[in-house]
Write a protein that holds these residues in place. Structure first.
Motif, short mmCIF file in Angstrom:
data_model
loop_
_atom_site.label_atom_id
_atom_site.label_comp_id
_atom_site.label_asym_id
_atom_site.label_seq_id
_atom_site.Cartn_x
_atom_site.Cartn_y
_atom_site.Cartn_z
N MET A 147 -7.53 57.99 67.03
CA MET A 147 -7.15 59.36 66.70
C MET A 147 -5.82 59.27 65.73
N MET A 148 -5.97 59.81 64.66
CA MET A 148 -4.68 59.90 63.52
C MET A 148 -3.34 60.55 64.17
N MET A 149 -2.35 60.15 63.81
CA MET A 149 -1.24 60.60 64.32
C MET A 149 -0.81 62.04 63.64
N LYS A 150 -0.61 63.01 64.51
CA LYS A 150 -0.26 64.18 63.88
C LYS A 150 1.25 64.30 63.56
N ILE A 151 1.63 65.12 62.58
CA ILE A 151 3.12 65.21 62.28
C ILE A 151 2.98 66.74 62.04
N THR A 152 4.11 67.17 62.76
CA THR A 152 4.39 68.69 62.84
C THR A 152 5.75 68.85 62.41
N LYS A 153 5.87 69.51 61.19
CA LYS A 153 7.32 69.98 60.69
C LYS A 153 7.85 71.33 61.46
N LEU A 154 9.01 71.22 61.63
CA LEU A 154 9.62 72.20 62.57
C LEU A 154 10.92 72.73 62.10
N HIS A 155 11.26 73.86 62.21
CA HIS A 155 12.48 74.63 61.82
C HIS A 155 12.99 75.33 62.75
N TYR A 156 14.46 75.39 63.04
CA TYR A 156 15.02 76.08 64.07
C TYR A 156 15.20 77.60 63.40
N PRO A 157 15.10 78.44 64.23
CA PRO A 157 14.21 78.69 65.35
C PRO A 157 12.79 78.40 65.39
N LEU A 158 12.20 77.97 66.30
CA LEU A 158 10.76 77.73 66.23
C LEU A 158 9.75 79.01 66.36
N ALA A 159 8.87 78.94 65.53
CA ALA A 159 8.00 80.28 65.27
C ALA A 159 7.47 80.57 66.62
N ASP A 160 7.24 81.78 66.99
CA ASP A 160 6.51 82.04 68.10
C ASP A 160 5.27 81.74 68.22
N SER A 161 4.53 81.61 67.36
CA SER A 161 3.13 80.89 67.13
C SER A 161 3.15 79.54 67.61
N PHE A 162 4.15 78.73 67.65
CA PHE A 162 4.05 77.29 67.86
C PHE A 162 3.71 77.00 69.46
N HIS A 163 2.91 76.10 69.56
CA HIS A 163 2.69 75.73 70.89
C HIS A 163 1.99 74.32 70.70
N VAL A 164 2.36 73.67 72.08
CA VAL A 164 1.71 72.26 72.16
C VAL A 164 0.71 72.33 73.18
N ASP A 165 -0.59 71.77 72.99
CA ASP A 165 -1.48 71.56 74.00
C ASP A 165 -1.38 70.25 75.01
N GLY A 166 -1.35 70.49 76.08
CA GLY A 166 -1.22 69.21 77.21
C GLY A 166 0.49 68.93 77.17
N GLU A 173 3.07 55.27 63.39
CA GLU A 173 1.59 55.55 63.70
C GLU A 173 1.11 54.06 64.39
N LYS A 174 1.69 52.88 63.49
CA LYS A 174 1.26 51.67 63.83
C LYS A 174 1.60 51.21 65.35
N PHE A 175 2.78 51.85 65.66
CA PHE A 175 3.17 51.85 66.88
C PHE A 175 2.52 52.22 68.17
N GLY A 176 1.65 53.37 67.71
CA GLY A 176 0.80 53.88 68.93
C GLY A 176 1.33 55.55 68.83
N VAL A 177 2.14 55.94 68.28
CA VAL A 177 2.60 57.29 68.42
C VAL A 177 1.58 58.35 67.95
N GLN A 178 1.34 59.32 68.91
CA GLN A 178 0.37 60.25 68.57
C GLN A 178 0.75 61.45 68.08
N GLN A 179 1.96 62.01 68.10
CA GLN A 179 2.36 63.15 67.84
C GLN A 179 3.86 63.01 67.34
N VAL A 180 4.21 63.67 66.16
CA VAL A 180 5.49 63.27 65.61
C VAL A 180 5.99 64.86 65.56
N PHE A 181 7.07 65.15 66.12
CA PHE A 181 7.72 66.58 65.86
C PHE A 181 8.96 66.34 64.85
N LEU A 182 8.75 66.55 63.63
CA LEU A 182 9.77 66.23 62.56
C LEU A 182 10.60 67.53 62.20
#
Length: 320
Positions: A1-20, A89-98
């Protein structure tokens, strides 16, 4: 599974959510050195134990730009963003919150940071180095995070990793590069210091001297070793080649020449203009010298090539 990168800005959008659920490793991770790797190893271990997603919370630029004026040199990076993402990604990270590290983000209280970010990541555990801060340096400390967490998630604080009796740190690596000590830098990294650049046309004096060079154009934000001559390997289209690199101003030919990175690849004869290459900095050979004649320079280049081949003989693994 490819690593997912999510770009975030303060404040987070109301629509932002994380599954699991997630286990979140926090840090800027510039350099991705042995200390950073220990934080990530501990987070990965916790994620595997809990069945959560292995995630990283990191920032899109130096946090220091928010609270102090930085010189151009200070604004450079040991690890540019694309390379850092590849290392994650090489290290095995699955999700990056940038996260865009802004004044507003930094100004959150610890309680707000937890409510606005950690809780919304569904974190079951947060992992960071002992000296990591997530806002005000006096209050947003790892020592105080368990108190702020109040049992909502586990806090794992990773002690310093030491080398030579001192903490492994990005600051030590920057100092090492500025003094040309890439051998020590690589020891702190646990791998070769690597940069990426584009092969462009130069003045082609090296070809006339019998030592054709590849001119490597780097991002102005890439931290490089100090001026001098180095043993390197260069990844060209997935193949490693031995070379000697010059970071300098060609002082033999001009007093006003701009700084360039030129690499003579030994036993190599291909046209690689336009290729993006990876340079692994291995060993410092000498300072840049102003020679009185081209012949003196040619003799020195011969000595440099000999020293480079001797380095390979002592370290055959660099081309393995």
């Amino acid at each position: 599974m490819m690593m997912k990168i999510t770009k975030l800005h303060y404040p987070l959008a109301d629509s932002f959510h994380v599954d699991g659920q997630t286990v979140v490793a926090m840090g800027f991770f510039d350099g991705f050195h042995k200390g950073h790797q220990e934080v990530l190893r501990r987070a990965k271990q916790e994620a595997e134990k809990t069945g959560a997603t292995f995630a990283v919370l990191t920032y899109d630029h130096h946090p220091a730009v928010v609270y102090k004026k930085m010189s151009m040199h200070e604004r450079r990076y040991l690890t540019l963003l694309d390379y850092k993402m590849a290392l994650f990604e090489k290290f095995g990270v699955q999700q990056v919150f940038l996260v865009n590290y802004s004044y507003a983000f930094q100004s959150q209280t610890p309680a707000q940071f937890i409510d606005h970010f950690i809780q919304r990541f569904n974190a079951v555990a947060v992992v960071a180095g002992f000296d990591h801060t997530y806002g005000d340096k006096q209050t947003a400390t790892m020592q105080k995070l368990p108190e702020y967490a109040n049992g909502r998630f586990n806090v794992i604080t990773v002690p310093p990793v030491e080398s030579g009796g001192q903490k492994v740190s990005s600051t030590r690596i920057r100092i090492g590069l500025d003094s040309g000590d890439v051998d020590q830098v690589n020891q702190l990294l646990g791998r070769s210091f690597q940069t990426t650049g584009l092969i462009v046309h130069g003045e082609e004096r090296g070809r006339l001297l019998g030592y054709p060079t590849a001119n490597v154009e780097h991002s102005e934000y890439q931290w490089l070793p100090k001026i001098g001559i180095y043993v390197v390997t260069v990844d060209v289209c997935g193949q490693q080649y031995l070379g000697m690199a010059s970071i300098g101003k060609n002082v033999t030919f001009s007093a006003t020449h701009p700084m360039t990175v030129e690499i003579n690849l030994l036993d190599f004869n291909q046209n690689i203009y336009g290729e993006v290459v990876k340079v692994n900095w291995l060993h410092y050979l000498r300072d840049e010298i102003k020679f009185e004649t081209p012949e003196q320079l040619i003799n020195q280049l011969g000595s440099d090539a000999k020293a480079t081949r001797q380095y390979l003989m002592a370290h055959p693994e660099i081309l393995a």
